[in-house]
Scaffold this active site. Structure first.
Site, PDB file in Angstrom:
ATOM      1  N   GLU A 217      13.602  43.509 -42.277  1.00  0.00           N
ATOM      2  CA  GLU A 217      12.857  43.721 -43.520  1.00  0.00           C
ATOM      3  C   GLU A 217      12.500  45.201 -43.632  1.00  0.00           C
ATOM      4  O   GLU A 217      13.317  46.010 -44.035  1.00  0.00           O
ATOM      5  CB  GLU A 217      11.645  42.774 -43.602  1.00  0.00           C
ATOM      6  CG  GLU A 217      12.119  41.315 -43.769  1.00  0.00           C
ATOM      7  CD  GLU A 217      11.010  40.319 -44.040  1.00  0.00           C
ATOM      8  OE1 GLU A 217       9.822  40.662 -43.920  1.00  0.00           O
ATOM      9  OE2 GLU A 217      11.346  39.159 -44.359  1.00  0.00           O
TER      10      GLU A 217
HETATM   11  C1  HEC Z   1      13.209  42.498 -47.101  1.00  0.00           C
HETATM   12  C2  HEC Z   1      12.503  41.599 -47.996  1.00  0.00           C
HETATM   13  C3  HEC Z   1      11.015  41.403 -47.816  1.00  0.00           C
HETATM   14  C4  HEC Z   1      10.031  42.372 -47.743  1.00  0.00           C
HETATM   15  C5  HEC Z   1      10.202  43.876 -47.739  1.00  0.00           C
HETATM   16  C6  HEC Z   1       8.775  41.659 -47.669  1.00  0.00           C
HETATM   17  N1  HEC Z   1       8.983  40.315 -47.707  1.00  0.00           N
HETATM   18 FE1  HEC Z   1       7.571  38.891 -47.749  1.00  0.00          FE
HETATM   19  N2  HEC Z   1       8.971  37.482 -47.462  1.00  0.00           N
HETATM   20  C7  HEC Z   1      10.339  37.706 -47.456  1.00  0.00           C
HETATM   21  C8  HEC Z   1      11.009  36.500 -47.029  1.00  0.00           C
HETATM   22  C9  HEC Z   1      12.511  36.340 -46.889  1.00  0.00           C
HETATM   23  C10 HEC Z   1       9.994  35.565 -46.769  1.00  0.00           C
HETATM   24  C11 HEC Z   1      10.188  34.153 -46.212  1.00  0.00           C
HETATM   25  C12 HEC Z   1      10.357  34.281 -44.711  1.00  0.00           C
HETATM   26  C13 HEC Z   1      10.307  32.960 -43.980  1.00  0.00           C
HETATM   27  O1  HEC Z   1       9.818  31.968 -44.529  1.00  0.00           O
HETATM   28  O2  HEC Z   1      10.744  32.950 -42.821  1.00  0.00           O
HETATM   29  C14 HEC Z   1       8.735  36.209 -47.085  1.00  0.00           C
HETATM   30  C15 HEC Z   1       7.501  35.588 -47.021  1.00  0.00           C
HETATM   31  C16 HEC Z   1       6.327  36.163 -47.461  1.00  0.00           C
HETATM   32  C17 HEC Z   1       5.071  35.450 -47.678  1.00  0.00           C
HETATM   33  C18 HEC Z   1       4.835  33.964 -47.468  1.00  0.00           C
HETATM   34  C19 HEC Z   1       4.772  33.238 -48.774  1.00  0.00           C
HETATM   35  C20 HEC Z   1       4.842  31.740 -48.603  1.00  0.00           C
HETATM   36  O3  HEC Z   1       4.782  31.018 -49.621  1.00  0.00           O
HETATM   37  O4  HEC Z   1       4.971  31.248 -47.479  1.00  0.00           O
HETATM   38  C21 HEC Z   1       4.154  36.377 -48.092  1.00  0.00           C
HETATM   39  C22 HEC Z   1       2.699  36.130 -48.459  1.00  0.00           C
HETATM   40  C23 HEC Z   1       4.834  37.658 -48.102  1.00  0.00           C
HETATM   41  N3  HEC Z   1       6.153  37.486 -47.741  1.00  0.00           N
HETATM   42  C24 HEC Z   1       4.223  38.853 -48.381  1.00  0.00           C
HETATM   43  C25 HEC Z   1       4.823  40.087 -48.121  1.00  0.00           C
HETATM   44  C26 HEC Z   1       4.111  41.355 -48.040  1.00  0.00           C
HETATM   45  C27 HEC Z   1       2.605  41.541 -48.222  1.00  0.00           C
HETATM   46  C28 HEC Z   1       5.046  42.310 -47.775  1.00  0.00           C
HETATM   47  C29 HEC Z   1       4.837  43.787 -47.509  1.00  0.00           C
HETATM   48  C30 HEC Z   1       3.931  44.143 -46.433  1.00  0.00           C
HETATM   49  C31 HEC Z   1       6.337  41.635 -47.727  1.00  0.00           C
HETATM   50  N4  HEC Z   1       6.155  40.294 -47.917  1.00  0.00           N
HETATM   51  C32 HEC Z   1       7.555  42.284 -47.558  1.00  0.00           C
HETATM   52  C33 HEC Z   1      10.967  38.881 -47.798  1.00  0.00           C
HETATM   53  C34 HEC Z   1      10.334  40.116 -47.778  1.00  0.00           C
END
Ligand code: HEC
Length: 121
Positions: free
Chosen positions: A98
């Protein structure tokens, strides 16, 4: 289980700071990816991709769920591995596919050089 609250207590200063950090590419190793890259608020808090791509175009294994109302989720991530939003939010900046930063001190050193940001903290 408790019913969802109608609203959560918020602090306007923290909301403004959080919005800024959510869009801040300095959280990523090569200053290209912010939280908003994968959780685009204008498209429902998702990137609309089959799997998200991080620093250097690296692909994850699952797609990005919406971040809308994530604070009210009972668990975080598709498999529920994080119990709280606080636990979840620490993950992406150091996740190698990520945002790929090596450590929090690497991120903090970059952010510390921004006096407007340190003032807001
Ligand atoms: C490269 C893409 C990417 C970036 C950059 C990213 N995310 Fe995500 N995020 C994801 C993915 C893919 C998942 C699901 C992962 C899993 O379930 O294993 C996720 C899951 C989440 C969730 C959980 C939501 C749920 O319904 O379970 C949250 C809240 C979240 N991210 C917040 C953030 C925040 C705050 C940041 C920055 C600090 C961030 N993400 C950066 C791709 C990203």
């Amino acid at each position: 289980m408790q019913p969802l609250p109608d609203s959560l207590p918020t602090d306007t200063g923290k909301v403004a700071l959080g919005r800024q950090l959510f869009n801040d590419v300095r959280l990523s190793a090569d200053n290209t990816i912010s939280c908003a890259s994968c959780h685009t608020l204008s498209t429902g808090g998702v990137d609309g991709k089959k799997v998200s791509s991080g620093v250097g175009g690296q692909l994850g294994l699952v797609n990005a769920p919406t971040v809308f109302n994530a604070a009210l989720n009972d668990k975080q991530f598709w498999d529920g591995r994080a119990a709280t939003l606080q636990e979840q939010a620490g993950g992406p900046p150091l996740n190698p596919v990520e945002m790929a930063s090596r450590s929090w001190s690497e991120i903090i050193d970059k952010l510390k050089q921004d006096s407007s940001l340190t003032q807001q903290f």
